[in-house]
Design a protein around this motif. Sequence first.
Motif, PDB file in Angstrom:
ATOM      1  N   ASN A 115       0.821  -1.212   0.000  1.00 39.37           N
ATOM      2  CA  ASN A 115       0.000   0.000   0.000  1.00 39.37           C
ATOM      3  C   ASN A 115       0.852   1.257   0.000  1.00 39.37           C
ATOM      4  O   ASN A 115       0.471   2.283  -0.570  1.00 39.37           O
ATOM      5  N   SER A 132       3.124  -0.757   4.649  1.00 42.64           N
ATOM      6  CA  SER A 132       1.797  -1.361   4.822  1.00 42.64           C
ATOM      7  C   SER A 132       1.584  -2.383   3.709  1.00 42.64           C
ATOM      8  O   SER A 132       1.522  -2.021   2.527  1.00 42.64           O
ATOM      9  N   ILE A 134      -0.482  -5.784   2.046  1.00 43.84           N
ATOM     10  CA  ILE A 134      -1.656  -6.650   1.971  1.00 43.84           C
ATOM     11  C   ILE A 134      -1.188  -7.998   1.438  1.00 43.84           C
ATOM     12  O   ILE A 134      -0.589  -8.073   0.361  1.00 43.84           O
ATOM     13  N   SER A 146     -11.171  -2.659  -5.880  1.00 43.42           N
ATOM     14  CA  SER A 146     -11.800  -1.716  -4.951  1.00 43.42           C
ATOM     15  C   SER A 146     -12.140  -2.386  -3.625  1.00 43.42           C
ATOM     16  O   SER A 146     -12.363  -1.703  -2.618  1.00 43.42           O
ATOM     17  N   GLU A 147     -12.180  -3.730  -3.612  1.00 49.79           N
ATOM     18  CA  GLU A 147     -12.403  -4.460  -2.373  1.00 49.79           C
ATOM     19  C   GLU A 147     -11.090  -4.767  -1.660  1.00 49.79           C
ATOM     20  O   GLU A 147     -11.090  -5.221  -0.516  1.00 49.79           O
ATOM     21  N   PRO A 150      -7.557   0.282   0.168  1.00 54.07           N
ATOM     22  CA  PRO A 150      -8.274   1.183   1.077  1.00 54.07           C
ATOM     23  C   PRO A 150      -8.776   2.406   0.320  1.00 54.07           C
ATOM     24  O   PRO A 150      -8.045   2.964  -0.508  1.00 54.07           O
TER      25      PRO A 150
END
Length: 346
Positions: A115, A132, A134, A146-147, A150
């Motif tokens: 991120n 950060s 994911i 988009s899911e 953030p």
Amino acid sequence: MGPDLKAVKSDRCTGVDIIIEDLKSHPCCPHGPTLMFSKDVGQVKKYFYSCSACRDRKLCNFFLWADEKDKVSKHKLDAWECERITFLKGINHRRQFLAFNKVSALPAPKRSFCNTCSKFIIEDECKHAEHSIISDITDNQLSHPSELLPPLVNAKKEAQYLFSKESVKFLVDTFLSLNYKYVICIGTPRIHEYIQSSVKGLSSILLDIDRRYHNFFGPLEFCWYNSFNNHFFFKEAQLVFEDFLKSSRGENTVLVTDPPFGGRTEPLAQTFSTINNKYKSLTKGNGELPMFWIFPYFMEPQIQNSLPEFQMVDYKVRLLHAHCYTEMSRNYFEVWRATLKIELSN
């Protein structure tokens, strides 16, 4: 002497007027051509240029009095160009999409997205140790970024509020029932994702100011774009969009947009009118480009002031965080109701 007052649109809340005119001669900030505004300074109305995308000088500090435009030094021009180049740095759409394909071939536990850097982690994982991250990215998240990402929630810029799954399905089902084949998604990534992953018989293209989508959609599927000044950040993306318009041959095409609700409607209206004219020019058609504009219901007067042919449709689009806004449709209210054969309700 100031601009033609017929082109001036006033905002009583801020006391700042916006001047609607051709942007080709306007100076540019990193977000493309600036907009001209005016405000009263003492007893004098002063005109100035400011960023079209950011409504906070902390996000983009470009500011230039209009009467100083022809006096800008070479040093300042070079500084502006340097800022623009820096802003575009790191974006290589082809390379980013190749990285996406590499990640897609990996099992979910080995997929990671940074991120902080806004890119997939292919190698040199140690560089992202304090970032950060994911991890364990599923196939569904890859096709529905988009899911995964953030939301960008700065109210003075992107202000991303995403459609609920129910609203996405309803809108896409509506497009299908109206026999649309090509969907232009401006600031509506969830509609684009749904069409790309789940709907046969529809082609879509996403135009959005969120650069992170370079990582998830190919060069023919996503264009980095500022809707407040109709600016494509890369010339190649503009050509891709024009090819998409041409491929429709002037038929079965619809535009759906969900711009930041804090933005001024006047430049958006100018953008949509420009796209409509481009659509008719490229496709040699006489028909108007159907548009669906999702915006708060209380902004209806502002929309109709700029685009009087728009009419409100009695359907509320549901957004995340339980926010609800009413859909706007361009002059297709009766056609939509007649095709669906239902009474759209709140």
